[in-house]
Scaffold this motif. Structure first.
Motif, short mmCIF file in Angstrom:
data_model
loop_
_atom_site.label_atom_id
_atom_site.label_comp_id
_atom_site.label_asym_id
_atom_site.label_seq_id
_atom_site.Cartn_x
_atom_site.Cartn_y
_atom_site.Cartn_z
N PHE A 70 46.38 29.65 40.12
CA PHE A 70 45.51 30.75 40.55
C PHE A 70 44.04 30.42 40.25
CE2 PHE A 70 49.07 34.05 39.40
CZ PHE A 70 49.88 33.52 40.37
N THR A 83 41.59 35.24 37.39
CA THR A 83 41.14 34.85 38.72
C THR A 83 40.43 35.99 39.42
OG1 THR A 83 43.01 33.34 38.80
CG2 THR A 83 41.94 33.83 40.89
N ARG A 132 46.27 35.54 36.71
CA ARG A 132 45.84 36.35 37.86
C ARG A 132 44.64 37.23 37.47
NH1 ARG A 132 50.02 40.52 40.45
NH2 ARG A 132 49.79 41.38 38.36
N ILE A 148 44.17 40.02 46.38
CA ILE A 148 45.05 39.23 45.50
C ILE A 148 45.97 40.18 44.72
CG2 ILE A 148 45.12 37.74 43.46
CD1 ILE A 148 42.47 36.46 44.54
N GLU A 149 45.38 41.25 44.22
CA GLU A 149 46.19 42.24 43.50
C GLU A 149 47.23 42.86 44.44
OE1 GLU A 149 42.95 44.48 41.98
OE2 GLU A 149 42.74 43.18 40.21
#
Lengths: 531, 531
Positions: A164, A108, A105, A79-80
């Motif tokens: 997210f 998450t 984010r 995701i990062e």
């Protein structure tokens, strides 16, 4: 290198567009459609996704907690790796803004990693062991050993308001993956490109760690049929849902009517009552007003824990406080709403409320015309007597709206508290001198909510061991569970007991030597000792 | 001094007969009606019972675990005080015999006292504490503390086959009381006098300990309407049920269709597959046959854990084993069945099965005419291929009946295991040399049952911490829970989190000093320490 959005369903790591119908998302800041078309999943695609999940489960139910933890960490890393593309895509589809999305984010990925920690610690399987008593009279006692195991393929319905944290790789998916369950996500049709990016990240993690491809699928769709087909598929073992009462109840009803009913963990609407006790208002009214307005307008008021109901006792200070809140709400520019249907739904909900008797509008109460979806920050007021007589006044206004309920006395305020429906949270603001009144209220509020907040605000839900994000219907369909926090994993697990099974055939968590070094209840007491 | 049976509903410790319809029970040994008439509860009486339960809950939700434990002990003592009248009344209404009923009484009082021990130990509230981190960056962390609280008034539907242990003061009632929940019991119409005696015992305990009268009510009735009215009453928060799939599903459906749906913990039918691996049969076939027949005929086969399905691999030893079992079944006099509707239901179920293709009847298969309700001990056989193709062969024959499924190979036996529906239990009998085959089967069986038994028989369910008496549908409607064992209490509780609430206002289980000295999860680790 940015991911190229293909607009297809992502079924067991393969793009699929067997259907013909497409839909598009809309940028809520401009009301213009975004540049991609997305394919509504058709029944055969949903069937493929669930069958692949079933196949994946035949493997994943044997995965160790450590293997699952590595996967969750990898999903977080992937995701990062999506970088700014994720933030900009989501901002375009939701209008929530880069700072908020950056924070979400972090929440998450943090949530995924926290579940990883939980798995590595290992005690979440709730191992309970009753050792054999071969000499017991009149009958010997068998060895009985029980732990939780994953339930099977889970369907997750994404929310619009947390693209997210409650979406493709949000809390439901993270806790289902952590349990060892494959997940088929029904993406929210308002942020399909964001959803596709998350699918890409999860699929990258699946490739990196050589997980079965069917461990995850993404289903796109803007029709009710897509969701109903998924929920009624015999291969689905449980459902996680975040959204409206109407949609959540429809999914609950469909799941309950199946030949084999399955649990639906639906987190739905909530008005999150806030009680401001007189001495708290007298002591720090201005701070309270500022805090309340901040909580009310966070994310344009589109939080499940938005404080949509404020209960107070009549006094000149109360009048001044409400005026102060109305002025602050009026002074703050209203934010962008997520989509046209939320704008329309909010307009209808407020219109319904203001038509009821004894409702006063202090500020707002109307759509803000312009390029963006937008609704004026709104403050309404009614009496406790009117509130107690009218269950409709407990319905959610999803957006930057709050309803003050003013009681003639503390007694009447208590009566209003007794009339409250189920909510995710309730909040009390009290001064030292309010403590006695507060204690009674606290214990009464406990009966209708999942979380009680003291001198704070309900927005901002900590992801921690003790968090309870749930509550009696209509807040959720499963008040004994939470959709945020570490115990969320229990929703997707089920106990099995082993009677007199030889040690070598037992799962590690139940073996005499306690090779996982976890906490267990052995003959009624907690222990990490070997037996 | 014997209790005088009055045939009335017992509503908040007051006899009530507002209706006009009555019904009688039948002695299954003689098919003669027993001497009492019982009043069907009418809607206003059910409403009174639930309202009284709601009032009682306003008090009982504050009761300490110790106070509730004393109550459970007192109920156990009052059951013992009923003396022989209880045994003789139940024997007359059920035909189960004094020895069995004496044992079941011990189990029932033992269960109440075990919940008392659980309450006194205190950790069952699942306290989880995340301490505040005021200096955390970017935002401070609040103190979040969560524990379980009672859910509210519970409706309990008694079973016919356990007139003590799964009836008025059985496992559902004991665990609901232990949780702090008032209970409204719908008595089973086949043992109404036994039920009234239990109501008397519970009401004596209520008087002795000055509990609110509405903490318990008994509703009599032999119509579907009585149960439906109870389940759909808005004051009922959860339902415990033990009985048939048809009745359980009807209650589940009614509860799911309520404006506010509630959980139904229904324990329904089960065929409890037993797998006899070849080397176990070769080594100790005669012992196995004797054990199987004993388990099959216990309580005339009327156990939810009756081994109604036996899977084996084709061989001369298997043929000899089945012949042996059939002879033993034939040689044993069939027991009395609980009532005419079970006799009729069993006759219909077996008749349906034997009409399917590829079914062989070794012995039995017919009603035994005479003074008593009775069905011949019955042994049926089919092939694994036929079994896999015919879901109807997985339906329960509630009584002394078992169906042998003979596979051509171990591979075919594994296929049959994969085809199994949800069950309460599965059993494997294996020799040392069968261990490899057994391990795979064990892990596959785990997916469809609540309890796995090794070299034993499924009848006889220990009341202990680790017991899991539940399983996937159709065994139950709530596979994540158990109706026997200490975790049964969790069905009637719900977590609430307290955020930043001052220590003095927290319930004792969550206070810094840990005054209850219970196990808690504090910042992710188990501890009894004060904070």
């Amino acid at each position: 290198m940015p991911v190229v959005i293909n607009g297809r369903n992502q079924i067991a790591n393969k793009p699929s567009n067997e259907g013909r119908e497409t839909f598009t998302a809309v940028n809520p800041r401009t009301k213009q459609t975004t540049p991609y078309a997305f394919f509504n999943a058709i029944t055969t695609e949903i069937d493929q996704a669930v069958r692949a999940a079933t196949d994946a489960f035949a493997q994943s139910r044997h995965f160790s907690a450590h293997k699952l933890a590595e996967f969750l960490d990898q999903v977080a890393a992937e995701i990062e790796n999506l970088g700014d593309q994720l933030l900009h895509t989501a901002d375009e589809e939701t209008g929530l803004g880069i700072p908020r999305l950056t924070g979400e984010r972090g929440r998450t990925t943090g949530q995924l990693r926290k579940f990883g920690e939980l798995l590595r610690e290992g005690s979440y399987v709730d191992a309970i062991i009753d050792t054999a008593q071969p000499d017991r009279q009149p009958l010997p006692r068998s060895s009985i050993r029980r732990q939780l195991f994953p339930l099977g393929p889970v369907a997750v319905f994404s929310a619009s308001n947390f693209p997210f944290a409650f979406s493709v790789a949000g809390g439901d998916t993270a806790s289902a993956f952590a349990a060892g369950c494959p997940v088929v996500v029904k993406a929210h049709p308002c942020h399909p490109a964001t959803s596709e990016l998350f699918a890409h990240a999860i699929n990258r993690a699946i490739e990196q760690l050589d997980f079965p491809a069917g461990f995850f699928s993404l289903i796109q769709g803007n029709t009710i049929e897509v969701g109903q087909t998924l929920v009624t598929h015999p291969g689905i073992a449980a459902v996680g849902f975040t959204g409206s009462l109407r949609a959540g109840r429809a999914i609950y009803d469909a799941a309950a009517a199946r030949p084999i009913p399955i649990p639906v963990f639906a987190e739905m609407g909530s008005v999150n009552p806030v009680i401001l006790l007189p001495n708290a208002v007298a002591e720090r009214g201005d701070n309270l007003a500022a805090g309340l307005v901040q909580s009310l307008t966070l994310g344009s008021g589109q939080f499940c824990t938005n404080p949509g109901l404020v209960l107070m006792v009549k006094s000149p200070e109360t009048d001044a406080f409400i005026k102060n809140v109305a002025e602050k709400m009026n002074a703050q520019s209203p934010g962008v709403l997520l989509n046209g249907s939320i704008e329309q739904g909010l307009a209808n909900a407020v219109a319904t409320t203001v038509k009821r008797p004894f409702i006063q509008t202090h500020t707002g109460g109307e759509v803000v015309a312009g390029d963006s979806f937008c609704y004026a920050n709104t403050v309404l007021q009614t009496s406790a007597a009117a509130f107690c007589n009218d269950p409709l006044l407990q319905e959610e206004h999803f957006g930057p709206v709050t309803l003050f309920v003013v009681a003639d006395s503390m007694g009447e305020l208590e009566t209003a508290v007794h009339a409250l429906h189920g909510n995710l949270t309730a909040t009390i603001h009290a001064a030292e001198s309010d403590l006695n009144a507060a204690q009674t209220l606290l214990m009464d509020l406990k009966e209708t909510v999942g979380r009680l907040i003291w001198n704070g605000f309900p927005t901002g839900v900590e992801v921690s061991h003790a968090m309870q994000h749930g509550g009696p219907y209509p807040a959720t369909t499963a008040p004994a569970t939470t959709s945020v926090g570490m115990t969320a994993i229990k929703r997707f697990m089920r106990p099995v007991a082993f009677q007199d099974v030889p040690d070598a055939l037992l799962p590690p968590a139940l073996q005499d030597a306690n090779p996982l070094n976890i906490w267990r209840i052995v003959d009624g007491d907690w222990s990490k000792q070997r037996i």
